[in-house]
Design a protein around this motif. Sequence first.
Motif, mmCIF file in Angstrom:
data_model
loop_
_atom_site.group_PDB
_atom_site.id
_atom_site.type_symbol
_atom_site.label_atom_id
_atom_site.label_comp_id
_atom_site.label_asym_id
_atom_site.label_seq_id
_atom_site.Cartn_x
_atom_site.Cartn_y
_atom_site.Cartn_z
ATOM 1 N N SER A 593 0.844 -1.198 0.000
ATOM 2 C CA SER A 593 0.000 0.000 0.000
ATOM 3 C C SER A 593 0.879 1.246 0.000
ATOM 4 C CB SER A 593 -0.931 0.010 1.217
ATOM 5 O OG SER A 593 -0.177 0.078 2.411
ATOM 6 N N PHE A 594 0.467 2.253 -0.751
ATOM 7 C CA PHE A 594 1.217 3.500 -0.879
ATOM 8 C C PHE A 594 0.340 4.673 -0.457
ATOM 9 C CE2 PHE A 594 3.173 0.595 -3.853
ATOM 10 C CZ PHE A 594 4.523 0.884 -3.804
ATOM 11 N N THR A 595 0.873 5.511 0.425
ATOM 12 C CA THR A 595 0.258 6.808 0.698
ATOM 13 C C THR A 595 1.042 7.836 -0.105
ATOM 14 O OG1 THR A 595 -0.439 6.199 2.930
ATOM 15 C CG2 THR A 595 -0.261 8.542 2.443
ATOM 16 N N VAL A 596 0.354 8.539 -0.978
ATOM 17 C CA VAL A 596 1.028 9.463 -1.894
ATOM 18 C C VAL A 596 0.554 10.886 -1.605
ATOM 19 C CG1 VAL A 596 1.494 10.055 -4.295
ATOM 20 C CG2 VAL A 596 1.143 7.652 -3.644
ATOM 21 N N LEU A 597 1.515 11.798 -1.444
ATOM 22 C CA LEU A 597 1.211 13.212 -1.237
ATOM 23 C C LEU A 597 1.856 14.032 -2.343
ATOM 24 C CD1 LEU A 597 0.182 15.675 0.377
ATOM 25 C CD2 LEU A 597 2.356 15.614 1.642
ATOM 26 N N ASP A 598 1.044 14.820 -3.027
ATOM 27 C CA ASP A 598 1.562 15.754 -4.020
ATOM 28 C C ASP A 598 2.042 16.996 -3.262
ATOM 29 O OD1 ASP A 598 2.044 17.623 -5.988
ATOM 30 O OD2 ASP A 598 0.345 17.023 -7.234
ATOM 31 N N THR A 599 3.323 17.003 -2.903
ATOM 32 C CA THR A 599 3.857 18.107 -2.104
ATOM 33 C C THR A 599 3.929 19.403 -2.897
ATOM 34 O OG1 THR A 599 6.124 17.478 -2.681
ATOM 35 C CG2 THR A 599 5.213 16.540 -0.671
ATOM 36 N N GLU A 600 3.996 19.288 -4.212
ATOM 37 C CA GLU A 600 4.034 20.483 -5.051
ATOM 38 C C GLU A 600 2.720 21.245 -4.968
ATOM 39 O OE1 GLU A 600 5.647 23.149 -7.954
ATOM 40 O OE2 GLU A 600 6.596 21.555 -6.792
ATOM 41 N N ALA A 601 1.608 20.499 -4.921
ATOM 42 C CA ALA A 601 0.286 21.134 -4.987
ATOM 43 C C ALA A 601 -0.366 21.334 -3.622
ATOM 44 C CB ALA A 601 -0.644 20.288 -5.873
ATOM 45 N N PHE A 602 -0.049 20.469 -2.626
ATOM 46 C CA PHE A 602 -0.854 20.475 -1.400
ATOM 47 C C PHE A 602 -0.061 20.710 -0.111
ATOM 48 C CE2 PHE A 602 -3.163 17.639 -4.394
ATOM 49 C CZ PHE A 602 -4.251 18.484 -4.620
ATOM 50 N N THR A 603 1.076 21.389 -0.208
ATOM 51 C CA THR A 603 1.805 21.795 1.001
ATOM 52 C C THR A 603 2.242 23.247 0.849
ATOM 53 O OG1 THR A 603 4.004 21.149 0.174
ATOM 54 C CG2 THR A 603 2.724 19.470 1.345
ATOM 55 N N HIS A 604 2.476 23.882 1.994
ATOM 56 C CA HIS A 604 3.063 25.225 1.990
ATOM 57 C C HIS A 604 4.581 25.031 1.939
ATOM 58 C CE1 HIS A 604 -0.875 25.709 4.114
ATOM 59 N NE2 HIS A 604 -0.964 26.719 3.254
ATOM 60 N N ARG A 605 5.115 24.982 0.755
ATOM 61 C CA ARG A 605 6.475 24.487 0.551
ATOM 62 C C ARG A 605 7.550 25.339 1.221
ATOM 63 N NH1 ARG A 605 7.949 23.629 -5.291
ATOM 64 N NH2 ARG A 605 9.645 22.452 -4.343
ATOM 65 N N PHE A 606 7.287 26.612 1.450
ATOM 66 C CA PHE A 606 8.316 27.483 1.997
ATOM 67 C C PHE A 606 8.057 27.842 3.462
ATOM 68 C CE2 PHE A 606 8.076 28.282 -2.608
ATOM 69 C CZ PHE A 606 9.339 27.811 -2.955
ATOM 70 N N ASP A 607 7.158 27.092 4.084
ATOM 71 C CA ASP A 607 6.898 27.253 5.509
ATOM 72 C C ASP A 607 7.294 25.973 6.233
ATOM 73 O OD1 ASP A 607 5.841 29.762 5.087
ATOM 74 O OD2 ASP A 607 3.783 29.046 4.924
ATOM 75 N N PHE A 608 7.446 26.082 7.553
ATOM 76 C CA PHE A 608 7.695 24.888 8.356
ATOM 77 C C PHE A 608 6.418 24.035 8.396
ATOM 78 C CE2 PHE A 608 7.875 22.463 12.260
ATOM 79 C CZ PHE A 608 9.171 22.002 12.254
ATOM 80 N N PRO A 609 6.554 22.696 8.324
ATOM 81 C CA PRO A 609 7.772 21.895 8.331
ATOM 82 C C PRO A 609 8.322 21.661 6.927
ATOM 83 C CG PRO A 609 5.894 20.454 8.468
ATOM 84 C CD PRO A 609 5.341 21.844 8.470
ATOM 85 N N PRO A 610 9.617 21.348 6.804
ATOM 86 C CA PRO A 610 10.183 20.997 5.506
ATOM 87 C C PRO A 610 9.627 19.654 5.032
ATOM 88 C CG PRO A 610 11.784 20.609 7.237
ATOM 89 C CD PRO A 610 10.629 21.306 7.881
ATOM 90 N N THR A 611 9.764 19.389 3.743
ATOM 91 C CA THR A 611 9.175 18.185 3.146
ATOM 92 C C THR A 611 9.621 16.907 3.852
ATOM 93 O OG1 THR A 611 8.983 19.250 0.986
ATOM 94 C CG2 THR A 611 8.994 16.846 1.019
ATOM 95 N N ALA A 612 10.915 16.784 4.120
ATOM 96 C CA ALA A 612 11.432 15.545 4.716
ATOM 97 C C ALA A 612 10.799 15.274 6.074
ATOM 98 C CB ALA A 612 12.948 15.618 4.841
ATOM 99 N N LEU A 613 10.723 16.298 6.914
ATOM 100 C CA LEU A 613 10.154 16.118 8.244
ATOM 101 C C LEU A 613 8.654 15.830 8.165
ATOM 102 C CD1 LEU A 613 11.187 18.224 11.303
ATOM 103 C CD2 LEU A 613 8.816 17.546 11.013
ATOM 104 N N LEU A 614 7.952 16.503 7.249
ATOM 105 C CA LEU A 614 6.513 16.275 7.083
ATOM 106 C C LEU A 614 6.241 14.844 6.643
ATOM 107 C CD1 LEU A 614 3.584 17.283 6.920
ATOM 108 C CD2 LEU A 614 4.079 18.056 4.576
ATOM 109 N N LEU A 615 7.024 14.336 5.689
ATOM 110 C CA LEU A 615 6.821 12.964 5.217
ATOM 111 C C LEU A 615 7.105 11.950 6.316
ATOM 112 C CD1 LEU A 615 8.318 13.143 1.610
ATOM 113 C CD2 LEU A 615 5.907 12.919 2.240
ATOM 114 N N ASP A 616 8.122 12.216 7.140
ATOM 115 C CA ASP A 616 8.394 11.324 8.276
ATOM 116 C C ASP A 616 7.171 11.243 9.191
ATOM 117 O OD1 ASP A 616 10.964 10.801 7.422
ATOM 118 O OD2 ASP A 616 11.888 12.326 8.689
ATOM 119 N N ALA A 617 6.570 12.403 9.465
ATOM 120 C CA ALA A 617 5.406 12.439 10.357
ATOM 121 C C ALA A 617 4.208 11.734 9.721
ATOM 122 C CB ALA A 617 5.058 13.889 10.689
ATOM 123 N N ILE A 618 4.000 11.952 8.430
ATOM 124 C CA ILE A 618 2.890 11.284 7.724
ATOM 125 C C ILE A 618 3.089 9.780 7.749
ATOM 126 C CG2 ILE A 618 1.819 10.936 5.456
ATOM 127 C CD1 ILE A 618 2.370 13.890 4.876
#
Length: 701
Positions: A593-618
């Motif tokens: 099973s894969f959980t997929v997040l389009d970080t380009e479209a659905f995250t505030h890319r230049f605010d905290f948290p950074p992508t790596a930390l957010l994906l770890d939490a997800i």
Amino acid sequence: MGSCIICGTPADGAICESHEQDVLFEFTGNNPNQLTSGRYYKGTVDGFADFGVFVNIGDRVTGLLHKSELDRRLDSLDWEEGDEVFVEVTGVRDNGNVDLGWSIRQSEREFRGKLIDDPERGAVLPEEADDGDESDESDDQQATTDGAGAGTVDTADESSSQSSAEQSSESTSGRQSESASESESEAASESSADAEPTRVEIQSLSDRVGEEVRIEGEVVGARQTSGPTVFEVRDETATVDCAAFVEAGVRAYPEVETGDLVRLDGEVELRHNELQVETEDLEKLTGEDRETVEQRLEDALRAEARPDDVELLADHESVAAVHDRIRDAAEAIRRAVMESRPVIVRHNATADGYVAGAAIERAVLPLVRDEHAKSDAEYHFFDRRPLEGGDYDMADATKDVTTMLDNKERHDEKLPLFVIVSAGSTAESTDGLELLDIYDAPRVVVDATYPDEDVADLADVAVNPYLEGADAADLTAGVLGANVAAHVNTDARGDVAHLPAVSYWEDAPEAYVDLATEADYDEDHVTALREAVALEAYYQSYEDKRELITDLLFEHEKRDLAEHVGEQFREKLQTELDTVEPNLSIRGENGVSFTVLDTEAFTHRFDFPPTALLLDAIHRQELGAQGAPGDDHVTLGVDEDEIHIRSDGRVNARDVAAAAAEEAPKAGISAKGTRDGAVEFLAGERDAALDAVVAAVSEQL
């Protein structure tokens, strides 16, 4: 037209433009507009304000060293009114206000010379500035001497009433006595000239002030002052400055450079409460003499630098696998401090990277302070620089090499020891490590990342359990960094014992939890520390934030700080998790099973948290929501041209990229990192690349 006192090139005065910041200026003017921006001046502390320090640098000329220019907190500055300090003039405003900048050099001996900034004559040597006064004084002294001499002769004439017979007898007796005395003196002189001075250890010089001595050692620094050339010589026991004079501003013994082994004869003196040897003869050693001294220094240095075989912080199989490598890394760090070689720690800008880097910092700084008496030595001989990209790439290495070579050229500084922490094991760091290797800059890597083949060969010491055949899936860089710190400085062991627990986001080994508890860090506070460091690591990620990180990780009385910052972390992370949750997509393939997040479209890319930390939490959150343990689950974060993988270390991005490239040959697929790394692709082939990666991951699992 004169010549530069440092390099000898023609100059409009005593210093050329390229070396103007290498010398110290003493200002003799009385108007701020007579100052020259960019020069370093000697001054005295005039007073303090909430916003900085006032410094007198001339007659009725005072400047402001604003607190933003300091390299430490204003309240930690140990200056007092009247103290002699050194500052840079960065500008003079239209209203006459003088702006000052911080100088890392806070003693005259650290500059390569001293000049007088005379508004009428420009930059001149101190003796040139005093020529007029000296001439007048000399005339006065001559007149006084002549007068005194005449008076003495008159008195002698008046009192000379001896008979000629008595004078003759005394004269004969005197000549016989003088003749005997001269013979004895000549014999003693010849005997002394024939005798070779005995070599003494530098650490014994404090007991030999006024004596003629011989020392043998390595030149670890050389600087040209407006007067003598000063060689810094180190033997197996200590270091001392040795002044050699030819004429003002002229390089003595130009054939002797930093790194040479020498034999030096001279007289021990005490100048400004510091030992110095006035050099009478300096010989550059070659052949067997050089080998003898070199071996003596090496044996002593290795014996002192090699740490005791202390116990690891806890019983941990993957750490035990690299115990010898940990001692090797600690030896390299201790040796660098003893050699007056700067230590540069480069670490990943994550909570784990900061914890590991801060642990080593905590151990090294006291050693630096013990080795060097200068108050700013810990800022000059140690630096911790976060890696924004997570790898030691060509950009990082280029910045380091540029600074390194500039310091070597301008200050005759040794090449630093680079300690690469929580990075340096994968191919992304190859170019950076190779650049350091070209310049023979020593390198240590401390990392728990699954390595690429041969990358570790680019380090002098590599601490990574995978290289010893051990599995480091349950290990963090923080654990390794804390163990290295405990070996570098056993006195720091208690200070860093709680850090391994701080470096785990979940499932910290019980032994490390117990260590934290024993050090009075309960589980809730450990969590707050980790979250606070993670938040601060994100902001100004290129800065070390030394004092702030110290307050967070080591100051018990400032626990409220970690709780406050940790609360901000939780609020910001939860806000982003709430934002992305409706936009997570779930897909499955081959039982994975894969959980997929389009970080380009659905995250505030230049605010905290950074992508790596957010994906770890997800990924942690989704694992908790998925069924029974053992279910195969992977989280993917997809941005414009990169897919980040989270799989608890079961997926190797190199293998995935190789398989996906065959499935989508037009997507330009390549890997970045190894286990739980990322896959890069061409933005125009985004959908094809994602499908190919999903297929490749499912096949690998």
